[in-house]
Write a protein that holds these residues in place. Structure first.
Motif, PDB file in Angstrom:
ATOM      1  N   GLN A   1       0.696  -1.139   0.103  1.00  0.00           N
ATOM      2  CA  GLN A   1       0.226   0.505  -0.230  1.00  0.00           C
ATOM      3  C   GLN A   1       1.055   1.373  -0.136  1.00  0.00           C
ATOM      4  OE1 GLN A   1      -3.523   0.407  -0.250  1.00  0.00           O
ATOM      5  NE2 GLN A   1      -3.878  -1.490  -0.268  1.00  0.00           N
ATOM      6  N   VAL A   2       0.381   2.760  -0.404  1.00  0.00           N
ATOM      7  CA  VAL A   2       0.644   3.736  -0.765  1.00  0.00           C
ATOM      8  C   VAL A   2       0.487   4.671   0.191  1.00  0.00           C
ATOM      9  CG1 VAL A   2       1.663   5.814  -2.015  1.00  0.00           C
ATOM     10  CG2 VAL A   2       2.107   3.201  -2.451  1.00  0.00           C
ATOM     11  N   HIS A   3       0.461   5.640   1.157  1.00  0.00           N
ATOM     12  CA  HIS A   3       0.158   6.336   1.750  1.00  0.00           C
ATOM     13  C   HIS A   3      -0.149   7.816   1.396  1.00  0.00           C
ATOM     14  CE1 HIS A   3      -1.262   8.272   5.577  1.00  0.00           C
ATOM     15  NE2 HIS A   3      -2.894   7.557   4.672  1.00  0.00           N
ATOM     16  N   LEU A   4      -0.879   8.608   0.727  1.00  0.00           N
ATOM     17  CA  LEU A   4      -0.535   9.406   0.616  1.00  0.00           C
ATOM     18  C   LEU A   4      -1.861  10.689   1.172  1.00  0.00           C
ATOM     19  CD1 LEU A   4      -1.369   9.225  -3.736  1.00  0.00           C
ATOM     20  CD2 LEU A   4       0.893   8.766  -2.552  1.00  0.00           C
ATOM     21  N   VAL A   5      -0.783  12.151   1.604  1.00  0.00           N
ATOM     22  CA  VAL A   5      -1.763  12.641   2.279  1.00  0.00           C
ATOM     23  C   VAL A   5      -1.177  14.073   1.215  1.00  0.00           C
ATOM     24  CG1 VAL A   5      -1.499  14.134   4.553  1.00  0.00           C
ATOM     25  CG2 VAL A   5      -1.593  11.592   4.751  1.00  0.00           C
ATOM     26  N   GLU A   6      -2.259  15.091   1.545  1.00  0.00           N
ATOM     27  CA  GLU A   6      -2.283  16.385   0.807  1.00  0.00           C
ATOM     28  C   GLU A   6      -2.283  17.292   1.930  1.00  0.00           C
ATOM     29  OE1 GLU A   6      -4.942  13.818  -2.359  1.00  0.00           O
ATOM     30  OE2 GLU A   6      -4.461  14.317  -0.137  1.00  0.00           O
ATOM     31  N   SER A   7      -1.982  18.429   1.821  1.00  0.00           N
ATOM     32  CA  SER A   7      -1.867  19.399   2.858  1.00  0.00           C
ATOM     33  C   SER A   7      -1.217  20.736   1.942  1.00  0.00           C
ATOM     34  CB  SER A   7      -0.941  19.745   3.580  1.00  0.00           C
ATOM     35  OG  SER A   7       0.738  19.116   3.095  1.00  0.00           O
ATOM     36  N   GLY A   8      -1.926  22.084   2.210  1.00  0.00           N
ATOM     37  CA  GLY A   8      -1.334  22.954   1.477  1.00  0.00           C
ATOM     38  C   GLY A   8      -2.659  23.916   1.015  1.00  0.00           C
ATOM     39  N   ALA A  23       2.680  14.018   0.446  1.00  0.00           N
ATOM     40  CA  ALA A  23       3.452  13.024   1.355  1.00  0.00           C
ATOM     41  C   ALA A  23       3.132  11.350   0.920  1.00  0.00           C
ATOM     42  CB  ALA A  23       3.891  13.661   2.699  1.00  0.00           C
ATOM     43  N   ALA A  24       4.324  11.498   0.905  1.00  0.00           N
ATOM     44  CA  ALA A  24       3.790   9.594   0.701  1.00  0.00           C
ATOM     45  C   ALA A  24       5.660   8.517   1.480  1.00  0.00           C
ATOM     46  CB  ALA A  24       4.227   9.057  -0.818  1.00  0.00           C
ATOM     47  N   SER A  25       3.839   7.573   1.625  1.00  0.00           N
ATOM     48  CA  SER A  25       4.309   6.913   2.974  1.00  0.00           C
ATOM     49  C   SER A  25       3.905   5.420   2.468  1.00  0.00           C
ATOM     50  CB  SER A  25       4.377   6.625   3.748  1.00  0.00           C
ATOM     51  OG  SER A  25       2.885   6.627   3.951  1.00  0.00           O
ATOM     52  N   GLY A  26       4.549   4.512   3.025  1.00  0.00           N
ATOM     53  CA  GLY A  26       4.063   2.835   2.707  1.00  0.00           C
ATOM     54  C   GLY A  26       5.208   1.806   1.869  1.00  0.00           C
ATOM     55  N   ARG A  27       5.940   2.656   0.862  1.00  0.00           N
ATOM     56  CA  ARG A  27       6.637   2.026  -0.317  1.00  0.00           C
ATOM     57  C   ARG A  27       7.691   3.695  -0.530  1.00  0.00           C
ATOM     58  NH1 ARG A  27       2.925  -1.181  -4.370  1.00  0.00           N
ATOM     59  NH2 ARG A  27       1.850  -2.629  -2.869  1.00  0.00           N
ATOM     60  N   THR A  28       8.467   3.202  -1.146  1.00  0.00           N
ATOM     61  CA  THR A  28       9.485   4.169  -1.585  1.00  0.00           C
ATOM     62  C   THR A  28       9.145   4.665  -2.842  1.00  0.00           C
ATOM     63  OG1 THR A  28      11.185   1.739  -1.986  1.00  0.00           O
ATOM     64  CG2 THR A  28      11.979   3.734  -3.348  1.00  0.00           C
ATOM     65  N   PHE A  29       8.783   5.813  -2.479  1.00  0.00           N
ATOM     66  CA  PHE A  29       7.972   6.790  -2.802  1.00  0.00           C
ATOM     67  C   PHE A  29       8.917   7.357  -4.649  1.00  0.00           C
ATOM     68  CE2 PHE A  29       7.875  11.528  -4.707  1.00  0.00           C
ATOM     69  CZ  PHE A  29       6.952  11.666  -4.951  1.00  0.00           C
ATOM     70  N   SER A  30      10.235   7.428  -5.019  1.00  0.00           N
ATOM     71  CA  SER A  30      10.929   7.432  -6.598  1.00  0.00           C
ATOM     72  C   SER A  30      10.347   6.028  -7.266  1.00  0.00           C
ATOM     73  CB  SER A  30      12.113   7.335  -6.428  1.00  0.00           C
ATOM     74  OG  SER A  30      12.880   6.322  -5.508  1.00  0.00           O
ATOM     75  N   SER A  31       9.121   5.331  -6.750  1.00  0.00           N
ATOM     76  CA  SER A  31       9.286   4.172  -7.570  1.00  0.00           C
ATOM     77  C   SER A  31       7.636   4.427  -7.956  1.00  0.00           C
ATOM     78  CB  SER A  31       9.058   2.670  -7.298  1.00  0.00           C
ATOM     79  OG  SER A  31      10.316   2.304  -6.609  1.00  0.00           O
ATOM     80  N   ASN A  32       7.543   5.119  -7.579  1.00  0.00           N
ATOM     81  CA  ASN A  32       5.715   5.295  -8.391  1.00  0.00           C
ATOM     82  C   ASN A  32       5.340   6.957  -8.875  1.00  0.00           C
ATOM     83  OD1 ASN A  32       5.435   4.223  -5.139  1.00  0.00           O
ATOM     84  ND2 ASN A  32       3.803   3.471  -6.620  1.00  0.00           N
TER      85      ASN A  32
END
Length: 126
Positions: A1-8, A23-32
Protein backbone atom coordinates in the motif's frame (compact mmCIF):
# COMPACT_ATOMS: atom_id res chain seq x y z
CA UNK A 1 0.00 0.00 0.00
CA UNK A 2 0.96 3.60 -0.65
CA UNK A 3 -0.43 6.16 1.77
CA UNK A 4 -0.82 9.70 0.45
CA UNK A 5 -1.59 12.84 2.45
CA UNK A 6 -2.25 16.18 0.75
CA UNK A 7 -1.73 19.53 2.41
CA UNK A 8 -1.42 23.20 1.54
CA UNK A 9 -4.95 23.94 0.43
CA UNK A 10 -6.86 26.99 1.55
CA UNK A 11 -8.50 30.23 0.52
CA UNK A 12 -6.67 32.50 -1.92
CA UNK A 13 -7.66 35.52 -3.98
CA UNK A 14 -7.80 35.36 -7.76
CA UNK A 15 -4.35 35.92 -9.20
CA UNK A 16 -2.68 34.53 -6.12
CA UNK A 17 -0.51 31.48 -5.63
CA UNK A 18 -0.64 28.31 -3.61
CA UNK A 19 1.60 25.28 -3.27
CA UNK A 20 0.09 21.91 -2.52
CA UNK A 21 2.12 19.05 -1.11
CA UNK A 22 1.55 15.32 -1.18
CA UNK A 23 3.53 13.25 1.29
CA UNK A 24 3.89 9.56 0.47
CA UNK A 25 4.65 6.67 2.75
CA UNK A 26 4.43 2.88 2.79
CA UNK A 27 6.65 2.16 -0.21
CA UNK A 28 9.60 3.64 -2.02
CA UNK A 29 8.25 6.96 -3.25
CA UNK A 30 10.68 7.21 -6.15
CA UNK A 31 9.17 4.03 -7.62
CA UNK A 32 5.75 5.61 -8.23
CA UNK A 33 4.63 7.88 -11.02
CA UNK A 34 2.34 10.51 -9.52
CA UNK A 35 -0.61 12.63 -10.57
CA UNK A 36 -2.81 15.46 -9.37
CA UNK A 37 -6.56 15.58 -10.00
CA UNK A 38 -9.27 17.96 -8.91
CA UNK A 39 -13.01 17.81 -8.39
CA UNK A 40 -15.31 20.80 -8.22
CA UNK A 41 -18.82 20.53 -6.71
CA UNK A 42 -21.13 18.70 -9.09
CA UNK A 43 -18.28 17.91 -11.49
CA UNK A 44 -16.31 14.80 -12.33
CA UNK A 45 -12.83 14.39 -10.98
CA UNK A 46 -10.50 15.81 -13.65
CA UNK A 47 -6.85 15.42 -14.55
CA UNK A 48 -4.51 18.27 -13.63
CA UNK A 49 -0.90 17.10 -13.90
CA UNK A 50 1.37 14.08 -13.79
CA UNK A 51 5.05 13.43 -13.23
CA UNK A 52 7.16 10.37 -13.95
CA UNK A 53 9.13 8.44 -11.38
CA UNK A 54 12.37 10.36 -11.74
CA UNK A 55 10.75 13.78 -12.13
CA UNK A 56 12.25 14.29 -15.58
CA UNK A 57 8.93 14.35 -17.47
CA UNK A 58 5.65 16.13 -16.77
CA UNK A 59 2.27 16.61 -18.45
CA UNK A 60 -0.58 19.02 -17.76
CA UNK A 61 -4.19 19.59 -18.57
CA UNK A 62 -4.62 22.35 -21.16
CA UNK A 63 -6.59 24.42 -18.67
CA UNK A 64 -3.62 24.77 -16.31
CA UNK A 65 -0.61 24.89 -18.64
CA UNK A 66 1.59 27.86 -17.88
CA UNK A 67 0.04 28.39 -14.44
CA UNK A 68 0.64 25.14 -12.61
CA UNK A 69 3.84 23.17 -12.14
CA UNK A 70 4.19 19.66 -10.76
CA UNK A 71 7.47 18.62 -9.19
CA UNK A 72 8.82 16.06 -6.78
CA UNK A 73 11.51 15.66 -4.20
CA UNK A 74 12.16 11.97 -3.84
CA UNK A 75 14.51 12.54 -0.91
CA UNK A 76 11.53 13.99 0.98
CA UNK A 77 8.98 11.52 -0.43
CA UNK A 78 6.88 14.47 -1.56
CA UNK A 79 5.26 15.68 -4.76
CA UNK A 80 4.24 19.32 -5.16
CA UNK A 81 1.75 21.30 -7.17
CA UNK A 82 2.74 24.95 -7.51
CA UNK A 83 -0.27 26.97 -8.60
CA UNK A 84 0.07 30.54 -9.82
CA UNK A 85 -2.34 33.06 -11.35
CA UNK A 86 -5.21 31.20 -9.76
CA UNK A 87 -8.73 31.65 -11.09
CA UNK A 88 -12.10 31.05 -9.43
CA UNK A 89 -12.60 28.09 -11.76
CA UNK A 90 -9.61 26.44 -10.08
CA UNK A 91 -11.74 26.03 -6.96
CA UNK A 92 -11.95 22.32 -6.21
CA UNK A 93 -10.80 19.54 -3.96
CA UNK A 94 -7.34 18.53 -5.15
CA UNK A 95 -6.27 14.90 -4.93
CA UNK A 96 -2.86 13.30 -5.15
CA UNK A 97 -2.58 9.87 -6.77
CA UNK A 98 0.10 7.22 -7.22
CA UNK A 99 0.41 4.64 -9.97
CA UNK A 100 1.66 1.08 -9.68
CA UNK A 101 5.42 0.98 -9.46
CA UNK A 102 5.94 -0.91 -12.70
CA UNK A 103 4.93 2.14 -14.76
CA UNK A 104 7.54 4.79 -15.46
CA UNK A 105 4.96 7.42 -16.41
CA UNK A 106 1.64 8.54 -15.07
CA UNK A 107 -1.71 8.70 -16.78
CA UNK A 108 -4.37 11.23 -17.80
CA UNK A 109 -7.08 8.98 -16.42
CA UNK A 110 -8.34 8.17 -12.96
CA UNK A 111 -8.26 4.47 -13.82
CA UNK A 112 -4.51 4.69 -14.34
CA UNK A 113 -3.87 5.24 -10.64
CA UNK A 114 -4.07 2.85 -7.75
CA UNK A 115 -3.65 4.94 -4.61
CA UNK A 116 -5.34 8.19 -3.63
CA UNK A 117 -5.07 10.77 -0.91
CA UNK A 118 -8.00 12.26 0.98
CA UNK A 119 -7.92 15.55 -0.89
CA UNK A 120 -7.33 19.16 0.10
CA UNK A 121 -9.71 22.04 -0.56
CA UNK A 122 -8.60 24.96 -2.72
CA UNK A 123 -10.92 27.95 -2.88
CA UNK A 124 -10.16 30.91 -5.14
CA UNK A 125 -12.20 34.03 -4.48
CA UNK A 126 -12.97 36.63 -7.13
Amino acid sequence: QVHLVESGGGLVQAGGSLRLSCAASGRTFSSNAMGWFRQAPGKERAFVATINRSGSSTDYADSVKGRITISRDNAKNTVYLQMNSLKPEDTAVYYCAARHQQYNFGSFYLSGYDYWGQGTQVTVSS
